[in-house]
Design a protein around this motif. Sequence first.
Motif, PDB file in Angstrom:
ATOM      1  N   THR A 272      28.788  34.438  18.937  1.00 12.68           N
ATOM      2  CA  THR A 272      28.394  35.007  20.228  1.00 12.68           C
ATOM      3  C   THR A 272      28.262  33.895  21.249  1.00 12.68           C
ATOM      4  N   THR A 273      28.886  34.064  22.396  1.00  9.50           N
ATOM      5  CA  THR A 273      28.838  33.039  23.437  1.00  9.50           C
ATOM      6  C   THR A 273      27.472  33.002  24.102  1.00  9.50           C
ATOM      7  N   VAL A 274      27.238  31.946  24.838  1.00 11.64           N
ATOM      8  CA  VAL A 274      26.057  31.850  25.691  1.00 11.64           C
ATOM      9  C   VAL A 274      26.148  32.933  26.767  1.00 11.64           C
ATOM     10  N   PRO A 275      25.084  33.696  27.024  1.00 12.57           N
ATOM     11  CA  PRO A 275      25.146  34.693  28.100  1.00 12.57           C
ATOM     12  C   PRO A 275      25.171  34.039  29.478  1.00 12.57           C
ATOM     13  N   VAL A 276      25.850  34.702  30.395  1.00 11.23           N
ATOM     14  CA  VAL A 276      25.878  34.244  31.787  1.00 11.23           C
ATOM     15  C   VAL A 276      25.558  35.430  32.679  1.00 11.23           C
ATOM     16  N   SER A 277      25.076  35.153  33.856  1.00 12.51           N
ATOM     17  CA  SER A 277      24.851  36.216  34.836  1.00 12.51           C
ATOM     18  C   SER A 277      25.722  35.957  36.051  1.00 12.51           C
ATOM     19  N   PHE A 278      26.129  37.057  36.692  1.00 13.90           N
ATOM     20  CA  PHE A 278      27.125  36.956  37.758  1.00 13.90           C
ATOM     21  C   PHE A 278      26.922  38.097  38.735  1.00 13.90           C
ATOM     22  N   GLY A 279      27.171  37.824  40.001  1.00 14.55           N
ATOM     23  CA  GLY A 279      27.133  38.863  41.013  1.00 14.55           C
ATOM     24  C   GLY A 279      27.849  38.424  42.275  1.00 14.55           C
ATOM     25  N   ALA A 280      28.203  39.383  43.093  1.00 16.89           N
ATOM     26  CA  ALA A 280      28.787  39.112  44.406  1.00 16.89           C
ATOM     27  C   ALA A 280      28.229  40.145  45.367  1.00 16.89           C
ATOM     28  N   VAL A 281      27.640  39.687  46.460  1.00 18.73           N
ATOM     29  CA  VAL A 281      26.937  40.580  47.377  1.00 18.73           C
ATOM     30  C   VAL A 281      27.308  40.254  48.818  1.00 18.73           C
ATOM     31  N   PRO A 282      27.211  41.231  49.704  1.00 22.70           N
ATOM     32  CA  PRO A 282      27.383  40.928  51.124  1.00 22.70           C
ATOM     33  C   PRO A 282      26.308  39.948  51.588  1.00 22.70           C
ATOM     34  N   GLY A 283      26.715  38.991  52.412  1.00 23.48           N
ATOM     35  CA  GLY A 283      25.757  38.023  52.930  1.00 23.48           C
ATOM     36  C   GLY A 283      26.137  36.609  52.567  1.00 23.48           C
ATOM     37  N   GLY A 284      25.097  35.776  52.459  1.00 22.03           N
ATOM     38  CA  GLY A 284      25.324  34.360  52.202  1.00 22.03           C
ATOM     39  C   GLY A 284      24.416  33.836  51.112  1.00 22.03           C
ATOM     40  N   PHE A 285      24.074  32.571  51.227  1.00 18.62           N
ATOM     41  CA  PHE A 285      23.309  31.885  50.196  1.00 18.62           C
ATOM     42  C   PHE A 285      21.974  32.576  49.916  1.00 18.62           C
ATOM     43  N   GLU A 286      21.223  32.920  50.958  1.00 11.95           N
ATOM     44  CA  GLU A 286      19.909  33.538  50.751  1.00 11.95           C
ATOM     45  C   GLU A 286      20.012  34.878  50.042  1.00 11.95           C
TER      46      GLU A 286
END
Length: 701
Positions: A272-286
């Motif tokens: 089993t690989t190391v879990p990762v989290s991922f997302g893409a949202v409208p906006g910027g860094f904050e």
Amino acid sequence: MSQIYKYHIHGTNLLFEVNDQHVIKLLHLSSTACPDPNRISAERKQASTLVELQLTGFNSPGHKGIRLSNTLPGSELKFKDIVQQKDKLIVTQNYEQSCSLMVETHFQFYSGIRTVQVWNVVTNIGHEDFGIEYVSSLNVVGINNGDTPMKYTDNTVYLPHNSWTGENQWKKYSLEDLGLLYALDGEKLQDSTKVIAVSNNSSWSCSQFAPIGVVENINTRVATYWQVESSGAWHWELEDAAQGKELALRLSGPTELHNHWWKNLKPQTSFTTVPVSFGAVPGGFEEAIWELTRYRRAIRRPSRDNEQLPVIFNDYMNCLSGDPTTAKEIPLIDAAAKIGCEYFVIDCGWYSDGYWWDNVGEWQPAQQRFPGGIKEVIDYIKDKGMTAGLWLEIEVMGINSRLAQKLPDDWFFVRHGKRIIDNSRYHLDFRNSAVRDYATAVIDRLVRDYGVGYIKMDYNITTGIGSGHDSDSFGDGLLEHNRAYLKWLDGIFDIYPELVIENCGSGGMRHDYQMLSRHSIQSITDQTEYVRNGAIAAACAANVTPEQAAIWSYPLREGDQEEVIFNMVNAMLLRIHQSGHLNELTEDRLQLVKQGIDVYKGIRQYLPIGRPVWPTGIPLIDDEWFTYGIETEDRIYLAVWRAESLQNHFTVRLHSENIQSVTQLYPAPDLDRHTAFELHGSTLSFSFNRNKLARLYEIRK
């Protein structure tokens, strides 16, 4: 004919295509709308392999340099099925040619959160061993893009540099700054060999960088973010793809190329690989950090510590510095109780009468330091109404420890037949059940015999690349040790669910979210200079939730009132780690500490629900002025610092248009002779008439 699979789960949109060769492609993973698959280029589809998997003895096709793309058999895995199970999506692929294997890709979703956790499980379903050199946890092509191709070099990337006493330093780069160039029209189209890659070796998961990143596109106004959840080695890379026209991101745990990791997978076994989290949202860094904050809160072990946020006194920083005795502790305990501290932690040195660095391991109280026994001091702490704590570094033994000299080598990390020594310490190997039993016995004694309710778990050396004992590779030994340690830690919390165990690693050298999904509190830094400590504090909520991020407040013996205030403001929108020789402060300075703690107790209920904000941008360690705030639906708590500047005036533009009032919370404004502010619409103008000033404000919306 290709087949399309679309999903919308808890705010995240996924788009898959299974082509005529029965190969599945991940075409979209984002909270933004799915593009029209007919408008996605054939080159992007070809590059959008769901899982990159490289096995030993297989071809590594393509002109790619050290890229971990276009792998075999990864690009030839055959789609089997997709199954949705409430909050999870599982994609299964098979390979049955020169070897037989199955890969399951798990997408875990959380209600109301636009971040997905992803990992892969590789199973050997054949009759022969095979060797894994690399397997991705997630591979995404077309970062921040839709169905209309755009220049991927319009993206900017934020990288969180990390070092001892210089943690959480986020810097912004253009992709061209980091060496990626966009192919011009008419230029021969092929992927370059350039990779923007960040790797971590050893068991300090954050030794150079935190395992986090953000890519922001000012044209599409989309921010992609990720987090690798590994307490040891990990790797991620950004690069061009689809014949040089798209941006690709690849996330994983350790690799053979970068981390000395190789896995021999035997028949009917899985990796089993190391879990990762991922997302893409409208906006910027904050906006990206806010989504990560919400996700981190969702995956964390529930703890009253993260709801109540008790004030902790620790005797180390700019105070006893590892030299505790009964005589020194009693007046500090009295002073800490007087100002309202709720925990009192005796830091390092309690287990040795002399120099202790290279002889730790037995964790027995030093008789000369505590003539009446350490239990006497712990009971005194409790009598003052505080919970008692002790420092511990359970994963190491000193080279001069009598216990270490009696133990077999299989208790420790070993390479080339020799115990690994780092800074005069051996590192314990938690794959060994005897090691876990020893560590549990130490915790039992501290909690049951001494009455400790808090442990500061420090971690001041590293394993290096791993252990060769009973492992397929050095990196395999490290990864399996990390997983064994976490399993042991889970068992400790099962036995003692109310025990608070602080995560510390020479400050913030191990603040990843494999550790922090268990620990309720993280020591952020060992920075001893309070102005620089403020800049680290102001940035740290990008890496760790505010209610887990412990920052030192250590008024100095020789300081003045403003130095006390600056120290307190550093910690008041996070977790207060109070220290300093409180018993030697003048009464007016001690009362300023108490006032700060009183204010903190009045606002701390907002920290676990608030959103971290940086109205003037996330700061760097030697910025002249900087800000950090916690925003809720109806208010913002804003800290403002002036470090060293030639300018007496500073302007802050707030995102909210509906500002009703601004109040200085700390220090009490009636005696403030050095600062003033004015509100004009959504703009706050500050006047600080000298260097090294800090203030805390409440802004009502």
